[in-house]
Design a protein around this motif. Structure first.
Motif, PDB file in Angstrom:
ATOM      1  N   UNK A 146       0.883  -1.179  -0.224  1.00 29.93           N
ATOM      2  CA  UNK A 146       0.527  -0.072  -0.132  1.00 29.93           C
ATOM      3  C   UNK A 146       0.845   1.523   0.208  1.00 29.93           C
ATOM      4  N   UNK A 147       2.219   1.195   0.575  1.00 28.69           N
ATOM      5  CA  UNK A 147       2.620   2.260   0.647  1.00 28.69           C
ATOM      6  C   UNK A 147       3.318   2.578  -0.279  1.00 28.69           C
ATOM      7  N   UNK A 148       3.961   1.564  -1.074  1.00 25.11           N
ATOM      8  CA  UNK A 148       4.823   1.748  -2.746  1.00 25.11           C
ATOM      9  C   UNK A 148       3.744   1.958  -3.481  1.00 25.11           C
ATOM     10  N   UNK A 149       2.627   1.189  -3.814  1.00 23.74           N
ATOM     11  CA  UNK A 149       1.497   1.553  -4.872  1.00 23.74           C
ATOM     12  C   UNK A 149       0.982   3.329  -4.663  1.00 23.74           C
ATOM     13  N   UNK A 150       1.128   3.793  -3.847  1.00 20.04           N
ATOM     14  CA  UNK A 150       0.178   5.104  -2.984  1.00 20.04           C
ATOM     15  C   UNK A 150       1.729   6.411  -3.140  1.00 20.04           C
ATOM     16  N   UNK A 151       2.553   5.547  -2.897  1.00 18.64           N
ATOM     17  CA  UNK A 151       3.469   6.545  -3.688  1.00 18.64           C
ATOM     18  C   UNK A 151       4.136   6.555  -5.261  1.00 18.64           C
ATOM     19  N   UNK A 152       3.533   5.554  -5.532  1.00 14.07           N
ATOM     20  CA  UNK A 152       3.820   5.685  -7.180  1.00 14.07           C
ATOM     21  C   UNK A 152       2.739   6.658  -7.686  1.00 14.07           C
ATOM     22  N   UNK A 153       1.733   6.129  -6.914  1.00 15.18           N
ATOM     23  CA  UNK A 153       0.617   7.272  -7.056  1.00 15.18           C
ATOM     24  C   UNK A 153       0.869   8.695  -7.531  1.00 15.18           C
ATOM     25  N   UNK A 154       1.537   9.150  -6.031  1.00 13.00           N
ATOM     26  CA  UNK A 154       2.091  10.430  -4.933  1.00 13.00           C
ATOM     27  C   UNK A 154       3.177  10.898  -6.345  1.00 13.00           C
ATOM     28  N   UNK A 155       3.815  10.160  -7.341  1.00 13.86           N
ATOM     29  CA  UNK A 155       5.251  10.605  -7.915  1.00 13.86           C
ATOM     30  C   UNK A 155       3.842  10.882  -9.472  1.00 13.86           C
ATOM     31  N   UNK A 156       3.652   9.505  -9.716  1.00 16.31           N
ATOM     32  CA  UNK A 156       2.766   9.924 -11.063  1.00 16.31           C
ATOM     33  C   UNK A 156       1.922  11.284 -11.232  1.00 16.31           C
ATOM     34  N   UNK A 157       1.376  12.334  -9.848  1.00 20.85           N
ATOM     35  CA  UNK A 157       0.796  13.072  -9.893  1.00 20.85           C
ATOM     36  C   UNK A 157       1.284  14.225 -10.327  1.00 20.85           C
ATOM     37  N   UNK A 158       2.341  13.900  -9.220  1.00 22.45           N
ATOM     38  CA  UNK A 158       3.663  14.427  -9.278  1.00 22.45           C
ATOM     39  C   UNK A 158       4.470  15.070 -10.747  1.00 22.45           C
ATOM     40  N   UNK A 159       4.423  13.758 -11.412  1.00 26.25           N
ATOM     41  CA  UNK A 159       4.608  13.829 -13.383  1.00 26.25           C
ATOM     42  C   UNK A 159       4.139  14.508 -13.983  1.00 26.25           C
ATOM     43  N   UNK A 160       2.370  14.363 -13.786  1.00 22.56           N
ATOM     44  CA  UNK A 160       1.227  15.721 -14.505  1.00 22.56           C
ATOM     45  C   UNK A 160       1.988  16.734 -14.124  1.00 22.56           C
ATOM     46  N   UNK A 161       2.052  17.001 -13.264  1.00 21.30           N
ATOM     47  CA  UNK A 161       1.985  18.703 -12.720  1.00 21.30           C
ATOM     48  C   UNK A 161       3.449  19.418 -13.399  1.00 21.30           C
ATOM     49  N   UNK A 162       4.441  18.675 -13.284  1.00 20.05           N
ATOM     50  CA  UNK A 162       5.321  18.888 -14.350  1.00 20.05           C
ATOM     51  C   UNK A 162       5.278  19.086 -15.825  1.00 20.05           C
ATOM     52  N   UNK A 163       4.569  18.164 -16.682  1.00 19.64           N
ATOM     53  CA  UNK A 163       3.425  18.363 -17.284  1.00 19.64           C
ATOM     54  C   UNK A 163       2.951  19.643 -17.901  1.00 19.64           C
ATOM     55  N   UNK A 164       2.350  19.942 -17.420  1.00 19.90           N
ATOM     56  CA  UNK A 164       0.966  21.629 -17.185  1.00 19.90           C
ATOM     57  C   UNK A 164       1.832  22.308 -16.444  1.00 19.90           C
ATOM     58  N   UNK A 165       2.805  22.369 -16.090  1.00 17.18           N
ATOM     59  CA  UNK A 165       3.343  23.820 -15.371  1.00 17.18           C
ATOM     60  C   UNK A 165       4.624  23.959 -16.910  1.00 17.18           C
ATOM     61  N   UNK A 166       4.980  22.729 -17.453  1.00 19.04           N
ATOM     62  CA  UNK A 166       5.938  23.065 -18.609  1.00 19.04           C
ATOM     63  C   UNK A 166       4.877  23.600 -19.981  1.00 19.04           C
ATOM     64  N   UNK A 167       3.755  23.238 -19.839  1.00 23.17           N
ATOM     65  CA  UNK A 167       3.217  23.787 -20.746  1.00 23.17           C
ATOM     66  C   UNK A 167       2.475  25.052 -20.234  1.00 23.17           C
ATOM     67  N   UNK A 168       3.072  26.316 -19.547  1.00 23.50           N
ATOM     68  CA  UNK A 168       2.231  26.602 -19.262  1.00 23.50           C
ATOM     69  C   UNK A 168       1.470  27.044 -18.427  1.00 23.50           C
ATOM     70  N   UNK A 169       1.531  25.599 -18.268  1.00 17.25           N
ATOM     71  CA  UNK A 169      -0.583  25.424 -17.144  1.00 17.25           C
ATOM     72  C   UNK A 169       0.004  25.993 -15.853  1.00 17.25           C
ATOM     73  N   UNK A 170      -0.977  26.233 -14.675  1.00 20.03           N
ATOM     74  CA  UNK A 170      -1.037  26.624 -13.946  1.00 20.03           C
ATOM     75  C   UNK A 170      -0.824  25.142 -12.103  1.00 20.03           C
ATOM     76  N   UNK A 171      -0.821  25.109 -11.295  1.00 19.15           N
ATOM     77  CA  UNK A 171      -1.757  23.906 -10.188  1.00 19.15           C
ATOM     78  C   UNK A 171      -1.791  24.058  -8.737  1.00 19.15           C
TER      79      UNK A 171
END
Length: 340
Positions: A146-171
């Motif tokens: 559960x800890x690793x799965x939750x950590x993977x989800x959090x890392x994936x969400x942060x990767x999405x944040x990076x893509x959004x901010x790279x395209x000029x969006x805000x989080x």
């Protein structure tokens, strides 16, 4: 697993303000952020190797080499991104760093995707092992999964944040904080999970150690009476070092040795307890009655009484378990202590 924990500890040390500023002074700007992420990549790789060598033994070495090539490529890639970016671009926190810079976005995205992949695979393997295991190992593995799965989800969400901010969006700040909090909680759950079985085993072993030390002392009156009569029954200790009495192996060894010495002494002294018609009654004697007879027999032996014909069983346990046998011996020993 030890290398995983070591890499995580070093990464956290580098991430602290003192460690980051020290590295930046010695090696230049952004190096602390690079070293921190390289250590995180290594931690994820070592974690995968732990599961590879336990889950896929026939192909473990080949798969580990392949995963090593992947983590090496990712490490080289983020290193190139870190050394080609303008000084100070990576030194800011994740929430405020400028993701519109291609090298910065690539640095975080590449490292984040690999960490998501490695942690997600490890979490999947943990869940598979948890389904096949029994408690307490299953409990620890489920917490780890559960800890690793939750950590993977959090890392994936942060990767999405990076893509959004790279395209000029805000989080929104709340989402960034929530993702960071999720990483902290999942990391703590992972740490608890991988140490759960080991800690529980240490607690159980400590309880057994304490109980056997206590039982060893409780057997002392019976052991002392029998050894005084039959000193040749005393077994030679395996170690005479002063700290042997505190070591787990030494405590268990002395505990079992005392039980054997007590049983040998009871076998030798039993003929002196037998009267004309009470051989069968010896099996049903209460501990206090048996203690009194043992004292009388010990005194008779020391006075040179002749050896009777044969031995008979004494203090026979109610069951076949070793603990039942020890309980009988302790009951007689406690009776001897009270009738002293």
């Amino acid at each position: 697993m030890a290398l995983t924990l070591l890499s995580l500890s070093l990464s956290n040390t580098v991430a602290r303000p003192g460690g980051a500023s020290g590295l930046d002074i010695v090696a230049g700007h952004d190096i602390a952020k690079l070293v921190q992420n390289l250590l995180l990549l290594l931690a994820c790789y070592f974690l995968m190797c732990f599961y590879l060598y336990s889950a896929e033994r026939p192909t473990a070495r080949r798969r580990a080499r392949a995963e090593g090539v992947v983590v090496a490529l990712v490490s080289v890639t983020i290193t190139l991104a870190a050394v080609t970016v303008s000084p100070g671009a990576l030194s800011k926190p994740f929430r405020t760093v400028d993701m519109t810079i291609p090298q910065v976005a690539f640095f975080y995205l590449c490292a984040g995707l690999y960490i998501t992949y490695a942690i997600g695979v490890a979490g999947w393997w943990s869940a598979g092992y948890a389904r096949k295991s029994s408690r307490p190992h299953a409990t620890g593995l489920w917490m780890t999964a559960i800890g690793l799965g939750t950590m993977a989800v959090a890392c994936a969400v942060r990767a999405v944040f990076v893509a959004v901010r790279f395209c000029g969006g805000s989080v929104p700040h709340k989402l960034t904080t929530l993702a960071a909090l999720l990483l902290v909680v999942s990391g703590l759950l992972f740490m608890v999970g991988i140490t759960y079985s080991g800690v529980l085993a240490r607690i159980t072993a400590t309880r057994l150690w304490l109980r056997r030390r206590r039982d060893h002392r409780r057997l002392a009156p019976l052991w002392q009476l029998l050894i005084e009569v039959y000193p040749e029954n005393q077994l030679r200790p395996a170690s005479r070092t002063p700290w042997d009495q505190w070591r787990a192996r030494g405590v268990h060894r002395r505990y079992h040795r005392r039980i054997v010495e007590c049983r040998d002494g009871l076998v030798h002294i039993s003929p002196y307890l037998v009267g004309k018609d009470d051989e069968a009654d010896l099996l049903h004697l209460e501990p206090v009655q048996l203690a009194r007879r043992l004292r009388r027999a010990s005194a008779a032996i020391q006075k040179g009484a002749p050896v009777p014909a044969r031995a008979v069983p004494l203090a026979v346990p109610q069951g076949d378990e070793r603990d039942s046998d020890v309980d009988q011996l302790i009951a007689v020993s406690e009776a001897l202590r009270l009738t002293a």
